[in-house]
Enzyme design. Structure first.
Site, short mmCIF file in Angstrom:
data_model
loop_
_atom_site.label_atom_id
_atom_site.label_comp_id
_atom_site.label_asym_id
_atom_site.label_seq_id
_atom_site.Cartn_x
_atom_site.Cartn_y
_atom_site.Cartn_z
CE LYS A 15 -3.76 -2.35 2.48
NZ LYS A 15 -3.04 -3.64 2.72
CG LEU A 16 4.42 1.13 -2.36
CD1 LEU A 16 5.21 1.14 -3.66
CD2 LEU A 16 5.34 1.01 -1.16
CE1 TYR A 17 -1.30 9.14 1.04
CE2 TYR A 17 -2.55 7.64 2.44
CZ TYR A 17 -2.38 8.89 1.87
OH TYR A 17 -3.29 9.89 2.15
CB THR B 62 8.97 8.86 -1.74
OG1 THR B 62 9.71 10.02 -1.35
CG2 THR B 62 9.29 7.72 -0.80
N GLY C 189 -7.55 -14.88 3.51
CA GLY C 189 -6.55 -15.14 4.53
C GLY C 189 -6.98 -16.20 5.51
NE ARG C 190 -8.24 -12.76 9.78
CZ ARG C 190 -8.58 -11.60 10.33
NH1 ARG C 190 -8.62 -11.48 11.64
NH2 ARG C 190 -8.88 -10.56 9.58
#
Length: 228
Positions: free
Chosen positions: A62-64, A69, A207-208
């Protein structure tokens, strides 16, 4: 991987991740998602080992940040040879455009819209908006599409909205997937694999429901069957 089902490897270290994956036969390697917990614990070596063993990898960071940058981070991550990478759409149009330019078409970029753990009231209070979740997801998807990203991440409940405003090849990946007898955990906006398919999802993250199952392989196969 026309309709991928990614297993979220939400484990604290490399050993527990591979202990889990070893429950699957060698000819039936699932696509996997590596998130912050595992990547920050193990670094690039977890991706390298997964790729060496033939797994397709979705790196969910989740690049933010500011556009420069994020672009630099995307260029660095290209060396890991992952198939999918997340950025956060709330970083804005310029940030997403910078990420797309840096990716050079070598990786599928997915823009996160609203987290499945957030409620409508929390979103309005935190983001100081009067919009509904559906309106927000639609707007963020439109920005992502304009930026040139390959798809979005949303709850399955918004997949149909995204489907209506994007091309057929735009990826609609949805976490928040549970089977009928599962606990919700910390996710709020959830549904079943079958419903996600009906809503227009083109890929799932689970996932779980799989990783905590007594028989992960059987559950994985059941989800594949429901979603195909």
């Amino acid at each position: 991987m026309n309709k991928p089902v990614f297993i979220a490897l939400d484990f604290p270290n490399l050993k527990t991740a591979f202990d889990f994956l070893n429950k699957f036969p060698s000819h039936e390697k699932p696509a996997v998602k590596v998130g912050m917990e595992l990547f920050y614990a193990e670094g690039p070596k977890i991706i390298q080992q997964l790729r060496q063993k033939g797994y397709k990898v979705f790196l969910d960071l989740k690049l933010y940040d500011i556009p420069h940058t994020v672009a630099a981070a995307v260029r660095s991550l290209l060396a890991l040879d992952v198939q999918y990478l997340t950025i956060h759409s709330l970083g804005g149009l310029k940030m997403m455009e910078a990420a797309v330019d840096a990716a050079e078409g070598k990786i599928k970029l997915l823009a996160v819209t609203q987290l499945t753990s957030i409620s409508a009231n929390e979103m309005r209070g935190t983001q100081l908006t009067s919009a509904t979740i559906e309106q927000s997801v639609k707007h963020l998807t439109q920005l992502a599409l304009l930026a040139g990203v390959d798809g979005t991440i949303s709850s399955p409940l918004e997949a149909n909205i995204i489907k209506q405003i994007t091309p057929d090849d735009f990826l609609k990946i949805t976490p928040g997937i549970r089977l009928f007898n599962d606990q919700n955990g910390d996710q709020i906006r959830i549904t079943t694999p079958k419903k996600a398919k009906e809503f227009g999802a083109s890929g799932l993250v689970v996932g779980r429901s799989i990783t905590q199952a007594a028989d992960p392989l059987s559950v994985y196969r059941k989800i594949l069957e429901e979603f195909e």
